[in-house]
Design a protein around this motif. Structure first.
Motif, PDB file in Angstrom:
ATOM      1  N   THR A 149       5.111   0.906  -2.422  1.00  0.00           N
ATOM      2  CA  THR A 149       5.825  -0.314  -2.798  1.00  0.00           C
ATOM      3  C   THR A 149       7.326  -0.154  -2.595  1.00  0.00           C
ATOM      4  OG1 THR A 149       4.127  -0.897  -4.428  1.00  0.00           O
ATOM      5  CG2 THR A 149       6.295  -1.905  -4.697  1.00  0.00           C
ATOM      6  N   LEU A 380       0.496   2.120   1.420  1.00  0.00           N
ATOM      7  CA  LEU A 380      -0.249   1.173   0.603  1.00  0.00           C
ATOM      8  C   LEU A 380      -1.675   0.992   1.119  1.00  0.00           C
ATOM      9  CD1 LEU A 380       2.452  -1.580  -0.034  1.00  0.00           C
ATOM     10  CD2 LEU A 380       1.479  -0.011  -1.718  1.00  0.00           C
ATOM     11  N   LEU A 394       2.302  -4.074  -7.065  1.00  0.00           N
ATOM     12  CA  LEU A 394       2.855  -4.457  -5.768  1.00  0.00           C
ATOM     13  C   LEU A 394       3.397  -5.882  -5.794  1.00  0.00           C
ATOM     14  CD1 LEU A 394       3.326  -4.054  -2.739  1.00  0.00           C
ATOM     15  CD2 LEU A 394       0.937  -4.715  -2.360  1.00  0.00           C
TER      16      LEU A 394
END
Length: 531
Positions: A149, A380, A394
């Motif tokens: 993130t 991610l 996120l």
């Protein structure tokens, strides 16, 4: 731990090998070429955003190169407990760009803004040095959902700065020239040239794609009469960056807090880079090595604030060059540091770089900053976003990072000191990701995923299979290994036929008998941009 090649105990490790002068010179200069574009882009972007003059911008570039050289030598050569003694090149971190612009503009811009920036940089560097030995205990609080993130936020926050330069630069906002098709043509042409070099060039040439794009774009603009090299003639051949050139730094609480947060993020970067270079060189890496590398970051950052430069971190671009060239000697980086110091003492060289048109710089910046976001997305991809807690971390963090640009009046009503901390998408989004992870995954019964750097499998057969081998740091900042290291299993779901999940939402087929799971053959390499 990182695997060490089997060799004669009497023989020096390749990292500690001193090459002949000719090879040191050649390989050291190659590191400078791979590093140069990324090294100078931060002072250029920051200087333009703060409205500095051409002469002040040249000074910033030379101060940056000089400090980069000194910092790289300290990191590679090592002094006491400072420096990892690995082939790591130091450069200004991209993570600090947006916060420094917010701090500088909040203090009025220009050199007055720089003084507040330097006060925050010096303080954050001291904090990094003192905190280095304890940081390894906090690594478990930065699982892939947080790192991915943060990197995505860094890239997405910096891309608009590159687009602004592509339109002509911040100084043209409100004028007819802003967004002129000619400016966009220069930016697009530079970007397409970089893409073509990466697509058609050999690996070594591809590593220089950004530098070549800047040269080609500036050359075309010069032929069309849109580059002024006049100031180069007036620049001195030799000049030394003196301490506190713009005056004594100003130490203000909230800018200092913002920069300490930035350095916390860069410490995560450096940790990943150290383990990545350890895997590539087969050099043992332990907590002491990481602490030494972080101390070097702290010392370099303090030097940056004193000698009119910025926060420093290990440059991942050069880690890729080590793997590609297979030249592992740390003394090559020492030689590269020497070249950087020489370039930093030549104001004419800095003046040439400062003459690069904003649209050309913007075209290159789009590619570089976009790659930072791409690495975040890659990390991610290893996280199970079907797990609602991961998805919320996120989603909310991305929203927080967009707030300063989307609703600027909200921050204009805040006290100036508070605005210096929060009016940065990178700082606000990163803090949100860290705090939400603490809320969801740490201050609960769900165990936080710990990354055991010392429990790496020595699987030679797996090392030779696939593109994610043991020596492949993927992307600008590295990537997770082929097998995700999983955390302690969360509470078992009686309706889940596949067994318990980890706190990241990943299935752990071995359940509670293997609380961490086996890391991939290359180990979890992670960290940020530059850069």
């Amino acid at each position: 731990m990182a695997r060490v090649s089997r060799q004669n105990p009497q023989q020096a490790h390749p990292v500690d090998e001193v090459l002949p002068v000719g090879k040191l010179t050649l390989y050291g200069f190659q590191h400078v070429l791979a590093f140069y574009a990324g090294a100078v882009i931060v002072p250029i972007v920051l200087g333009n955003a703060l409205g500095l003059s051409h002469e002040e911008l040249v000074y910033l570039i030379n101060a940056d190169l000089l400090t980069c050289g000194v910092a790289s030598i300290i990191q590679a050569l090592g002094v006491w407990k400072v420096g990892a003694r690995l082939p790591l090149v130091q450069g200004v971190t991209f993570t600090a760009v947006s916060p420094m612009i917010a701090i500088g503009l909040g203090a009025g811009g220009g050199t007055a803004g720089l003084l507040v920036v330097y006060g925050a940089v010096i303080t954050a560097g001291i904090a990094t040095f003192l905190f280095a030995p304890f940081f390894s205990k906090l690594v478990k609080y930065f699982p892939p959902i947080v790192i991915g993130t943060i990197l995505t936020i860094i890239g997405l926050t910096l891309i608009p700065q590159g687009l602004q330069d592509a339109a002509g630069g911040a100084q043209l906002i409100g004028h007819a020239g802003y967004g002129d098709p000619k400016n966009l043509g220069y930016a697009l042409g530079t970007l397409l040239f970089i893409l073509a070099v990466v697509r058609l060039g050999k690996p070594y040439l591809s590593s220089l794609a950004v530098l070549l794009g800047l040269v080609a774009g500036t050359g075309v603009a010069w032929l069309l009469g849109d580059v002024d090299f006049g100031p180069v003639k007036n620049a001195d051949w030799f000049g030394v960056s003196t301490p506190f050139h713009y005056g004594m730094p100003k130490f203000e609480l909230f800018p200092v807090i913002a920069m300490v947060v930035v350095m916390l993020i860069t410490m995560v970067e450096t940790t990943g880079d150290v383990y990545a270079i350890g895997e590539i060189t087969r050099k043992k890496v332990d907590n002491a090595t990481v602490a030494n590398a972080l101390r070097a970051d702290g010392v370099a950052t303090v030097l940056g604030g004193v000698f009119n430069s910025f926060p420093y971190v290990a440059f991942a671009e050069n880690i890729g060059l080590v793997r590609m060239s297979k030249v592992m000697s740390r003394f090559v980086v020492v030689a590269a540091g020497g070249f950087m110091i020489v370039l930093g003492l030549l104001p004419k060289a800095g003046s040439v770089v400062a003459a690069i048109p904003h649209p050309v710089l913007g075209g290159a910046a789009i590619a570089m900053f976009g790659m930072v976001a791409a690495v975040g997305i890659q990390i991610l991809g290893k996280v199970d976003l079907r797990e609602e807690r991961n998805a919320l971390i996120l989603a909310v963090s991305l929203a927080a990072s967009l707030l300063p640009n989307a609703v600027a009046p909200f921050f204009e009503r805040m006290p100036e000191d508070v605005r210096a901390v929060l009016n940065s998408g990178i700082t606000l989004g990163s803090l949100t990701a860290v705090l939400l992870n603490l809320f969801f995954n740490v201050f609960t019964r769900r165990s936080t995923m710990e990354i055991d750097w010392d429990d790496m499998e020595d699987d030679e057969s797996a090392e030779e299979q696939g593109p994610m081998g043991a020596h492949d740091p993927v992307g600008a900042h590295g990537a997770w290994g082929t097998h995700e290291p999983v955390g302690a299993p969360g509470p078992a779901d009686p309706y889940d036929p596949q067994g318990p999940r980890t706190q990241q939402g990943l299935y752990d087929p071995q359940g509670p008998h293997n609380p961490q799971g086996p890391p991939g053959p290359q180990g979890p390499h992670w960290g940020s941009a530059g850069h």
